[in-house]
Structure formats: structure tokens, C-alpha cells
Motif scaffolding. Structure first.
Motif, PDB file in Angstrom:
ATOM      1  N   SER A  10     -10.927 -16.599   3.479  1.00 59.47           N
ATOM      2  CA  SER A  10      -9.519 -16.345   3.161  1.00 59.47           C
ATOM      3  C   SER A  10      -9.336 -15.724   1.779  1.00 59.47           C
ATOM      4  CB  SER A  10      -8.711 -17.642   3.254  1.00 59.47           C
ATOM      5  OG  SER A  10      -9.187 -18.612   2.344  1.00 59.47           O
ATOM      6  N   SER A  11     -10.318 -15.898   0.886  1.00 67.98           N
ATOM      7  CA  SER A  11     -10.192 -15.352  -0.461  1.00 67.98           C
ATOM      8  C   SER A  11     -10.201 -13.830  -0.476  1.00 67.98           C
ATOM      9  CB  SER A  11     -11.323 -15.876  -1.350  1.00 67.98           C
ATOM     10  OG  SER A  11     -12.579 -15.400  -0.909  1.00 67.98           O
ATOM     11  N   ALA A  13      -9.332 -11.999   2.599  1.00 66.50           N
ATOM     12  CA  ALA A  13      -8.687 -11.537   3.828  1.00 66.50           C
ATOM     13  C   ALA A  13      -7.694 -10.405   3.584  1.00 66.50           C
ATOM     14  CB  ALA A  13      -7.990 -12.711   4.512  1.00 66.50           C
ATOM     15  N   GLU A  14      -7.078 -10.400   2.417  1.00 67.20           N
ATOM     16  CA  GLU A  14      -6.089  -9.360   2.117  1.00 67.20           C
ATOM     17  C   GLU A  14      -6.688  -7.960   2.196  1.00 67.20           C
ATOM     18  OE1 GLU A  14      -5.141  -8.874  -2.243  1.00 67.20           O
ATOM     19  OE2 GLU A  14      -6.280 -10.755  -2.354  1.00 67.20           O
ATOM     20  N   HIS A  15      -8.000  -7.847   1.951  1.00 70.23           N
ATOM     21  CA  HIS A  15      -8.643  -6.531   1.957  1.00 70.23           C
ATOM     22  C   HIS A  15      -8.836  -5.991   3.373  1.00 70.23           C
ATOM     23  CE1 HIS A  15      -9.213  -6.666  -2.310  1.00 70.23           C
ATOM     24  NE2 HIS A  15      -9.912  -7.782  -2.237  1.00 70.23           N
ATOM     25  N   ALA A  54      -6.410  -6.551   5.638  1.00 67.83           N
ATOM     26  CA  ALA A  54      -5.041  -6.136   5.959  1.00 67.83           C
ATOM     27  C   ALA A  54      -4.662  -4.856   5.219  1.00 67.83           C
ATOM     28  CB  ALA A  54      -4.064  -7.262   5.614  1.00 67.83           C
ATOM     29  N   ASN A  55      -5.163  -4.715   3.986  1.00 71.93           N
ATOM     30  CA  ASN A  55      -4.896  -3.521   3.176  1.00 71.93           C
ATOM     31  C   ASN A  55      -6.201  -3.134   2.478  1.00 71.93           C
ATOM     32  OD1 ASN A  55      -4.058  -1.479   1.528  1.00 71.93           O
ATOM     33  ND2 ASN A  55      -2.544  -2.685   0.410  1.00 71.93           N
ATOM     34  N   LYS A  62      -8.139  -0.836  -1.852  1.00 68.88           N
ATOM     35  CA  LYS A  62      -8.925  -1.209  -3.026  1.00 68.88           C
ATOM     36  C   LYS A  62     -10.383  -1.440  -2.663  1.00 68.88           C
ATOM     37  CE  LYS A  62      -5.152  -3.342  -5.676  1.00 68.88           C
ATOM     38  NZ  LYS A  62      -4.662  -4.604  -6.296  1.00 68.88           N
ATOM     39  N   PRO A  74      -6.714  -0.794   8.827  1.00 64.79           N
ATOM     40  CA  PRO A  74      -6.055  -2.066   8.511  1.00 64.79           C
ATOM     41  C   PRO A  74      -5.879  -2.934   9.754  1.00 64.79           C
ATOM     42  CG  PRO A  74      -4.900  -0.224   7.498  1.00 64.79           C
ATOM     43  CD  PRO A  74      -5.905   0.369   8.438  1.00 64.79           C
ATOM     44  N   ALA A  80      -2.031  -8.758   9.690  1.00 66.90           N
ATOM     45  CA  ALA A  80      -2.352 -10.038   9.058  1.00 66.90           C
ATOM     46  C   ALA A  80      -2.367 -11.198  10.045  1.00 66.90           C
ATOM     47  CB  ALA A  80      -1.359 -10.316   7.934  1.00 66.90           C
ATOM     48  N   ASP A 135     -17.598 -14.726  -1.634  1.00 67.83           N
ATOM     49  CA  ASP A 135     -16.951 -15.084  -0.380  1.00 67.83           C
ATOM     50  C   ASP A 135     -17.933 -15.243   0.778  1.00 67.83           C
ATOM     51  OD1 ASP A 135     -17.140 -12.111  -0.828  1.00 67.83           O
ATOM     52  OD2 ASP A 135     -16.591 -12.081   1.286  1.00 67.83           O
TER      53      ASP A 135
END
Length: 302
Positions: free
Chosen positions: A94-95, A97-99, A101-102, A105, A127, A130, A160
Motif C-alpha cells: 500500500s505504500s 499503490a499510488e504509483h 494509479a498514477n 513519477k 494507470p 484505484a 516496499d
């Protein structure tokens, strides 16, 4: 694309990661439900899907996609596979997971890490909505027919990093927790990449894995190995070699990444395998230098 069975309920699809056989696999675990472990890059997704078809696995039967960590050769195909496998949920720490979705970076970071020579071999992430991403760090996934996968934290290569224990065989899907075992190409070494590599965590992870007395490890790069203690011990030795190489270079005031990488992983092949060898050895040397300089700065600052 090659498919081979590695256990009664596990197959491996060689999806020709970075354009070569013998470099990367997606594992297929089959119970009543089907799970994929590792995705390769965006460019390997077509081969993985072709492998599922050859195994007579309908796309809607794949319910789970497990990534060991956020690096693009392990999760880069997740978005493309999720789009093609409508019933699948994607699992990752989960640390990071944002990557998924987007991924903007992440792609920029990977491009810097692997270098311009190897970057075209990776493709671009797609992408993932989420709501289709789930945390993997506490995962205990029952696929039915006694096939249960449990996450184990194995940081070092990246903070991670997770591995997945297959309780039916006792084996462990190990990702990059102990490095490469690409015997076809003569490349066997731990990978220590920028920017978040941690030597102490890596050493502790390898020691912990040796204490588990695993009967088998399923290595993403590459394949199943039953000589587990030998492989883990050799990874620890190669890691010590790299540490010593970097310490000596820093003491001499000349930490030239290319020169050090060529000494640690001498590889004369100028073909595709040479690109992979140079990219991953340079990345590892750069990661170890960065780690050591940060460690020294932290020690100076108290």
C-alpha cells in the motif's frame, strides 16, 4: 514466449522481459481461482496473455494479480493486464499503490535508474483504477484446492518489497529479494538499485530467508530453484563483494560507476544481454554508492 510447469499447480510464462528469453517470468498459480505473480513490463503483457490462452485459462478466470514491488519489470505490465483481465484485482504494498494509479513519477524515476540505453525496453505503464488496487502486505489469499498465498515482508532491494509464500509447495515467490539467477545469460547477482536501496535491510532479509529453510524459491529473474541455501548464500557473498568494491572506490576518491560495474559484472556481450547486464550492474553500483554516502552523512550528523 515459453511456458513451463514448475509444480502441480504452478506454471511459468517466460514473457521475454527486456526482449530476451530467460530474463523474466510471470507465474500462474491455479486453485479454484487463478492468480498471476509478477507482471513484467508493459511490453511483456501480450506474451503473458498469449501464455494464458495456451494454458486454456479464460481471461475472466484470472482473479488476482500480485506484484512483489513497484519496479517496472515487476509491476509495469499490471495496468495492461488489468485492462485485459476484467475480473482481476491488483495487489501491491500500500505504500506504493499510488504509483499504479498514477504512474507518471514512477516512469520518470525508472528512466533515470535504468539509463537511456535500456529505457526503451520497458514501455509505459497504464494507470489502474484505484478501486481495483488492494494492499498486499497483509495478504493471505486462498485460491481454493489448498492453494494459499501469504505475503512476507522482504525489504532491502526496495522498502516496499514483498514475497509470497505458497503453502501447498512450501516455496516462495521471491521477486528480487535475493537478486538474479539468470543462468542462461551467466548473470547471478543481487540488484541494489537507486534511490531507496537499503543494505542492512537487504542483509537481514537474506538471513531471514535462509532461516526459513525453504524447499524452493520461485525467482522472477529467473525460474524455480531447489538449491535455496546455495542461492541465498551466493547472493550474500556477491553483496559483500559489491560493498567492498564500493568502499575501496570511495576510499580512493574515484567511484566511477561504469568502471566499477564492469569490474563487478564483467560482460563482453554487446547484444541485448549486454544491455541488460550493463543496465542492472550500473544501477546496482550507483545504488550502493548512494546508500553508503547517505549512511556516512547520517553518521557525521549524529
Amino acid at each position: 514466449m515459453e511456458i513451463f510447469q514448475v509444480d502441480d499447480h504452478i506454471w511459468a510464462i517466460d514473457h521475454e522481459l527486456l526482449g530476451l528469453p530467460g530474463v523474466g517470468v510471470t507465474y500462474v498459480a491455479r486453485g479454484e481461482e487463478v492468480a498471476l505473480i509478477e507482471t513484467g513490463t508493459a511490453l511483456t503483457a501480450p506474451q503473458t496473455l498469449a501464455g494464458l490462452e495456451a494454458l486454456n485459462i479464460p481471461r475472466d478466470a484470472v482473479r488476482h494479480i500480485l506484484c512483489t514491488h513497484i519496479h517496472m519489470d515487476h509491476c509495469g505490465g499490471a495496468g495492461h493486464l488489468a485492462a485485459a483481465l476484467p475480473s482481476a484485482t491488483v495487489y501491491i504494498n500500500s505504500s506504493v499503490a499510488e504509483h499504479l494509479a498514477n504512474p507518471t513519477k514512477l516512469m520518470a524515476s525508472v528512466r533515470r535508474a535504468v539509463g537511456e540505453e535500456a529505457w526503451p525496453l520497458h514501455g509505459e505503464l497504464l494507470p489502474i483504477p484505484a478501486e481495483r488496487i488492494r494492499p498486499a502486505e497483509t495478504l493471505q489469499l486462498d485460491l481454493g484446492r489448498d492453494v494459499v498465498l501469504t505475503a512476507i515482508a522482504t525489504p532491502g532491494h526496495s522498502p516496499d518489497h514483498l514475497s509470497y509464500r505458497d503453502h501447498k509447495s512450501g516455496g516462495l515467490f521471491i521477486g528480487d529479494a535475493a537478486g538474479l539467477v539468470m543462468e542462461r545469460w551467466g548473470l547471478i547477482f543481487p540488484v541494489t538499485p537507486v534511490p531507496t536501496y537499503n543494505l542492512v535491510a537487504h542483509q537481514q532479509t537474506i538471513a531471514m530467508l535462509r532461516e526459513l529453510n525453504l524447499p524452493r524459491i520461485f525467482v522472477t529473474h529467473y525460474g524455480p530453484h531447489d538449491d535455496v541455501d546455495h542461492q541465498l548464500g551466493f547472493a550474500a557473498e556477491r553483496l559483500d563483494e559489491l560493498v567492498d568494491l564500493v568502499h575501496r572506490a570511495l576510499a580512493d576518491g574515484d567511484p566511477d560507476v561504469d568502471a566499477l560495474a564492469a569490474r563487478w559484472v564483467p560482460y563482453p556481450d554487446d547484444g541485448p544481454a549486454g544491455v541488460v547486464a550493463r543496465s542492472w550492474s550500473r544501477m546496482s553500483v550507483a545504488g550502493m554508492i548512494r546508500y553508503e554516502l547517505k549512511r556516512r552523512q547520517a553518521a557525521e550528523n549524529g
